[in-house]
Scaffold this active site. Structure first.
Site, PDB file in Angstrom:
ATOM      1  N   ASP A  66     -31.921 -26.708 -31.844  1.00  0.00           N
ATOM      2  CA  ASP A  66     -30.626 -27.857 -31.489  1.00  0.00           C
ATOM      3  C   ASP A  66     -30.512 -28.570 -30.271  1.00  0.00           C
ATOM      4  O   ASP A  66     -29.700 -28.918 -30.184  1.00  0.00           O
ATOM      5  CB  ASP A  66     -29.564 -27.032 -32.247  1.00  0.00           C
ATOM      6  CG  ASP A  66     -29.354 -27.024 -33.300  1.00  0.00           C
ATOM      7  OD1 ASP A  66     -30.064 -27.425 -33.961  1.00  0.00           O
ATOM      8  OD2 ASP A  66     -28.828 -26.349 -33.793  1.00  0.00           O
ATOM      9  N   ARG A  91     -26.924 -21.667 -30.412  1.00  0.00           N
ATOM     10  CA  ARG A  91     -26.816 -22.539 -29.798  1.00  0.00           C
ATOM     11  C   ARG A  91     -26.304 -22.244 -28.350  1.00  0.00           C
ATOM     12  O   ARG A  91     -26.284 -23.382 -26.980  1.00  0.00           O
ATOM     13  CB  ARG A  91     -25.815 -23.438 -30.389  1.00  0.00           C
ATOM     14  CG  ARG A  91     -26.136 -24.160 -31.512  1.00  0.00           C
ATOM     15  CD  ARG A  91     -25.915 -25.472 -31.612  1.00  0.00           C
ATOM     16  NE  ARG A  91     -26.666 -26.805 -31.264  1.00  0.00           N
ATOM     17  CZ  ARG A  91     -26.288 -27.812 -31.084  1.00  0.00           C
ATOM     18  NH1 ARG A  91     -25.142 -28.142 -31.774  1.00  0.00           N
ATOM     19  NH2 ARG A  91     -26.951 -28.758 -29.951  1.00  0.00           N
ATOM     20  N   ARG A 136     -15.555 -27.039 -34.200  1.00  0.00           N
ATOM     21  CA  ARG A 136     -15.590 -26.356 -33.083  1.00  0.00           C
ATOM     22  C   ARG A 136     -15.678 -26.867 -32.169  1.00  0.00           C
ATOM     23  O   ARG A 136     -14.506 -25.271 -31.904  1.00  0.00           O
ATOM     24  CB  ARG A 136     -17.394 -28.055 -33.126  1.00  0.00           C
ATOM     25  CG  ARG A 136     -18.488 -27.851 -34.029  1.00  0.00           C
ATOM     26  CD  ARG A 136     -19.126 -26.828 -34.473  1.00  0.00           C
ATOM     27  NE  ARG A 136     -19.835 -26.973 -35.333  1.00  0.00           N
ATOM     28  CZ  ARG A 136     -21.430 -27.118 -35.215  1.00  0.00           C
ATOM     29  NH1 ARG A 136     -21.594 -26.878 -33.979  1.00  0.00           N
ATOM     30  NH2 ARG A 136     -22.478 -26.928 -36.068  1.00  0.00           N
ATOM     31  N   HIS A 165     -18.479 -33.024 -36.424  1.00  0.00           N
ATOM     32  CA  HIS A 165     -18.450 -33.299 -34.620  1.00  0.00           C
ATOM     33  C   HIS A 165     -17.855 -34.557 -34.759  1.00  0.00           C
ATOM     34  O   HIS A 165     -18.038 -35.108 -36.277  1.00  0.00           O
ATOM     35  CB  HIS A 165     -19.873 -33.194 -34.183  1.00  0.00           C
ATOM     36  CG  HIS A 165     -20.192 -32.492 -33.261  1.00  0.00           C
ATOM     37  ND1 HIS A 165     -21.066 -31.992 -33.646  1.00  0.00           N
ATOM     38  CD2 HIS A 165     -18.632 -31.517 -32.743  1.00  0.00           C
ATOM     39  CE1 HIS A 165     -21.274 -30.661 -32.612  1.00  0.00           C
ATOM     40  NE2 HIS A 165     -20.132 -30.246 -32.220  1.00  0.00           N
ATOM     41  N   CYS A 259     -25.927 -37.733 -31.505  1.00  0.00           N
ATOM     42  CA  CYS A 259     -25.710 -36.721 -31.032  1.00  0.00           C
ATOM     43  C   CYS A 259     -26.811 -36.300 -30.474  1.00  0.00           C
ATOM     44  O   CYS A 259     -27.482 -35.350 -29.585  1.00  0.00           O
ATOM     45  CB  CYS A 259     -27.233 -35.867 -32.668  1.00  0.00           C
ATOM     46  SG  CYS A 259     -25.111 -35.782 -33.756  1.00  0.00           S
TER      47      CYS A 259
END
Length: 271
Positions: A66, A91, A136, A165, A259
């Site tokens: 990612d 992550r 998040r 997000h 992103c």
């Protein structure tokens, strides 16, 4: 409408995969075409360069599929960079890689005290920071953002896990205008958005479901997923020039143009 030249940070999806599921978009049983993901990413990069923007690249790290989603690597405003702390352990190792890049690039560094997933949840809109929470980035991080960057922080409560997000539910078009999906936000946050941005573009769920709001604007040109046809038409009616790109392979991990793109704001003149 005036376009502002941007400086972006991106990460080639050399090691892209969907090996785990940390959002509703991710299905580890679905096949992923890494070569196609790279080609789609390269096209996005070419679009930015054709528009006159500068693209910096951070080297991808094996085992961090990612890392292509550079927007989550930090928040950079007026030459200051806040590093990140990811919610999910899968992550976590991206954070030091991005921090090292910012430090080497000469940004004034700040470390997060709470979970903070960078520009995925922190968007500069004029003289305000819109800061997402709910899935998040921790609400407690918003106070630190205000102390570090000196902008009033407006909390945005996200309520739909598909739009985990802020940058999947809202895009900043210019210093006065945003586009967003109202139902992705709590009633109170919807009321705040109506007050702050009375002329905002309201996206449809159909366009949001192809990550149409995960877009990048320089004030005139809006780069967004080509599948978001309704939103693109609305933006053109408002006077923006839209450029559609296909990032369908990266969407399998819940990512779109924004992103993949972290804005590097060197100083106040570049806001």
């Amino acid at each position: 409408m005036d376009a502002t030249r941007q400086r972006f940070l991106m990460c080639r999806p050399t090691y892209f995969a969907v090996d785990y599921a940390i959002n509703p978009w991710m299905d580890p049983t679905a096949p992923v075409d890494v070569d196609l993901a790279v080609r789609q990413w390269e096209r996005l990069r070419e679009v930015y360069l054709d528009l006159g923007h500068t693209v910096e690249e951070i080297a991808p790290v094996p085992g961090l599929p990612d890392m292509v989603f550079a927007a989550n690597g930090g928040t950079v405003i007026d030459g200051r960079a806040m590093a990140v702390q990811f919610r999910d352990p899968q992550r976590a190792d991206e954070a030091p890689a991005y921090r090292a890049w910012f430090e080497a690039a000469g940004f004034e560094m700040y470390d997060p005290k709470h979970v903070n997933e960078g520009e995925g949840d922190v968007l500069l809109a004029g003289d305000h920071l819109l800061a997402g929470t709910g899935f998040r980035t921790a609400h407690a991080s918003h106070a630190q953002l205000q102390e570090v960057f000196g902008y009033p922080v407006i909390t945005m409560q996200l309520v739909d896990p598909r739009f985990y997000h802020l940058d999947t539910a809202l895009t900043v078009l210019d210093e006065r205008t945003v586009a967003y999906l109202p139902e992705a936000f709590s009633p109170g946050s919807q009321a705040v958005l109506r007050r702050l941005f009375p002329d905002a573009v309201h996206a449809t769920l159909a366009d949001a479901e192809v990550l149409g709001l995960n877009a990048v604007s320089d004030g005139r040109h809006v780069v967004l997923p080509e599948q978001a046809t309704g939103l693109a038409a609305t933006l053109r009616d408002r006077g923006y020039q839209t450029i559609g790109v296909d990032l369908s392979e990266l969407r399998k991990a819940g990512g779109g143009p924004k992103c993949c793109t972290l804005r590097l704001r060197q100083g106040k003149a570049n806001r």
